[in-house]
Structures are given as structure tokens and as C-alpha cells.
Design a protein around this motif. Sequence first.
Motif, mmCIF file in Angstrom:
data_model
loop_
_atom_site.group_PDB
_atom_site.id
_atom_site.type_symbol
_atom_site.label_atom_id
_atom_site.label_comp_id
_atom_site.label_asym_id
_atom_site.label_seq_id
_atom_site.Cartn_x
_atom_site.Cartn_y
_atom_site.Cartn_z
ATOM 1 N N GLU A 183 4.443 -11.131 37.982
ATOM 2 C CA GLU A 183 4.989 -12.472 38.044
ATOM 3 C C GLU A 183 4.745 -13.072 39.425
ATOM 4 N N LEU A 237 5.819 -16.579 42.226
ATOM 5 C CA LEU A 237 6.729 -17.655 42.575
ATOM 6 C C LEU A 237 5.901 -18.925 42.739
ATOM 7 N N SER A 266 10.150 -6.841 39.973
ATOM 8 C CA SER A 266 10.972 -7.996 40.337
ATOM 9 C C SER A 266 11.757 -7.807 41.623
ATOM 10 N N LEU A 280 10.069 -9.399 44.753
ATOM 11 C CA LEU A 280 9.876 -10.818 44.464
ATOM 12 C C LEU A 280 11.209 -11.563 44.526
ATOM 13 N N ASP A 281 12.272 -10.937 44.045
ATOM 14 C CA ASP A 281 13.602 -11.548 44.139
ATOM 15 C C ASP A 281 14.007 -11.734 45.598
ATOM 16 N N GLY A 300 12.138 -14.552 47.031
ATOM 17 C CA GLY A 300 12.684 -15.807 46.532
ATOM 18 C C GLY A 300 13.919 -16.234 47.291
ATOM 19 N N ARG A 336 10.003 -19.016 39.054
ATOM 20 C CA ARG A 336 9.366 -17.786 38.579
ATOM 21 C C ARG A 336 8.389 -18.109 37.449
#
Length: 428
Positions: free
Chosen positions: A190, A192, A232, A235-236, A239, A251
Motif C-alpha cells: 500500500e 500514502l 501497515s 506506513l501507519d 502517516g 491510504r
Amino acid sequence: MLAAMSSPALRSTPQATAVPRDRGDACPGTLRLHAADDGALARVRIPGGVLTVRQAEALLDAAERLGDGDLHLTSRGNVQLRGLDGGCGAELAALLDAAGLLPSHGHERVRNIVASPLSGLDGRGVRDVRPWLTALDAALCASEAARSLSGRFLFALDDGRGDVAGLGADVTVRAAADGGAELALGAAGETLHLPAEDAARAALLAAETFLEAARASGSRVWRVDELGLDDSGLLDAVGRRLSAAGIGRERRARDTGHTGGPLPGAVGAGLSVHVPLGRLSACQWRELIHIATDELRLTPWRGVVLPTPGVSTDESLARLAAAGLVTEPDSPWLRVGACVGRPGCAKSRADVRTDAAGALGAIEPHGLPLYWSGCERRCGHPRGDRVDVVAAEGGGYRLSTAVNGHEPRTTSLDDPARIATALAAITS
């Protein structure tokens, strides 16, 4: 220093295993030379592979005065100078500093940025990534935290065509068709989505977040995928960091469409050539400088792109071909790579470059590319499907297919001249 943050602990996953290192990063640079069998080695980082003509001349001067006279291209669009005297470090640094190739001594090994080499030249990309490249390099050199990045940590700036997005960078920014940018971390599935004007700042914040996560893990890791986190987790964290910096994000699924590097020949407002085995003689480098109107762009596929508005294409390509550079898109050289091998590397078991050149006639036009390595480390090997040709103990080679989704097929090769037979046995 890294900004203090209060955030949830990052999650690991049973399928992801951290890869701790038991030693410091010994990746060579310009200020830290590496001792090789053919003399000291310097690796000059060139963000985006972009060199002015003046900088190209400075590199040639360094190679001829201090090294073996050749310029060696890497799989990240950087330049290695080989055959250096171990005591020439100060002179080399002064020469490169004067040419603007060392904007920050504290960051010289972490300026690892690849960028779409045809961006702005052929009209195929979504946007010209040069502003991103300039902004990211400046931000990287201004970040105290970034000094702690490994010399192997890689940023990729893709103009939307999908060329450098497939190189396995730690932080990838890809231009999106809607005018925004997609930020990806390692092999995560994934991204952003964020405003294009924030792309460079977001890339640096992502790298700083990685450093924070690596420190919290208690392990010495150099690359994003070595952290052992689920897709994730990091990436979280990135973010949250972007939100704190006022950067909006959303996302999204990652675009998995990838293309290769530029083929040799005329490409829009430029020329593209491939460099056999990545080694440029002083004569070849001078020809490139002579034809270049303003700059040279070194590619991660060991090629060079010359933006040449107003230059006679046919005449220039003929000159470059006469100098021994590859200008035809169907050349077998595009499907052959090799590490430095003997005599430059003490760990190598063979002169792989000579053997690779001798076996050039066995390369099938549409077969798997070959990468020759002097030992199992396979330094500089490309990503993607290929045949690994690895020198074996006691002589000869071991061939092994590396094809995504398939078990490797292997065979032995005693005589490089018979490689066509060996390839048929494992690829047919």
C-alpha cells in the motif's frame, strides 16, 4: 535529532523476520575509501544520476590522475573510481568538493537517490521529477537525523512511468495520474497518496521515521524490509508523522506496473546509450561530455542519457557507437551484467567480465538476462527474472534460474564457451 513522538508500538508479523546486522555499515563513499585488490575504491554518490558537464570533467580528472583511468557505473546510477592510491583521499575530496559533488561531508554516503532518467525528455512521464530530486537532496543534506542512514538506504523518484519504482527502494515516490504523489515503503503493498508539492519533504520524513523505528527495535538494520514489520506498521507511523507535519495523505493500493530502463537510441529530446558491464574508458567518457549540451544522466541500468536539444542525432549516435558504447536497442549487451570479478576483488573466483564478454554470442534475443558473479554474494545483481552465473569453487560456474513464482533450476558449467548448451538445459 529525531523529533520525539508518542505513538503506538509498531507491529511485527510471523511472516516478517528482522535482519539485524552484527557490524557497522562499511559501505564505501568518497571520504571513506574501500581497499580492493586493484587499489582503493571510492563510490561517488550522484543523486538522480545527474551530472553537469563540469562535474563530469572533474570525475574524469580524478579517474585519470588518481585512479585506473576508467569510470565504473553502479546499479544506482553512481560512479566508482578504482585503482586509487590509499593515501589520495584528501586530494580526491578536494577535487570533488570544488566541483559541487560533496555538498555535505556528513551526508555524502546517504545521498542515494535514483530518478526516472528520461523525465522531462520524452513526454511519457506524468511529471518532471527534477524539482523533487533537487528538493529531496537539499532536505537530506540539511537533516541531522539522516546522517544515520545506511549507505545502502535508497530513495526512488518515479515520474509515473514505473521505471525506478521497480528497483526495490526503501522510500519510493511515484507521480500519480491525478496530479498527486504515491509514497511507498520497501515492498509494502500500500501507499500514502499525498500532494505532489509535499513529495520530497514526505520522503525525508519517511526515512527519519524508519530510523526511529529501527532504534526502537533494538536491532541494527539498514533497509526498510529488514525491520521485520508487517506491511501497515511502518506506513501507519509515517502517516502519523506526515499529519503532524501538516501533510495530508490517503491510504491507497500500490501501483505494481513497472517498466525497464531506457533503450539505446534517440529518446525524445535526448540520446540513450548502454555501457557494456558498466565500465567507461576515458575516451568514451570524453565522447559523452563532447556531445552533452549541458548535463549527463547516469541510469541505474548502467547507461547514460544525454539531453541533447538541437544536436544531430544520427551523427552523435554514430560517434558514440564508434567509441564502443551500445546504441542499438537489440544489442545482446543489454542482457548481460557482471560484478567486477578478478583481478579487482579478492573474493572472486574468476575473471567474470572476460568470461561474460566471451559468451556474448550465446545470448538469446528474448531469453532471460544473465548476471555473472565471482562468488555467492552476487554484488550488484539486478532485480527481476534472470539467470545467475556464479563462479564455483574449484573452477567453472554454477547456473541457476531466478524467476518469480518458479523453483530455481540449476546446472554446472565447466567451460564458459559452452554456456549455450547449459542455458538450454535450464531454460527450455
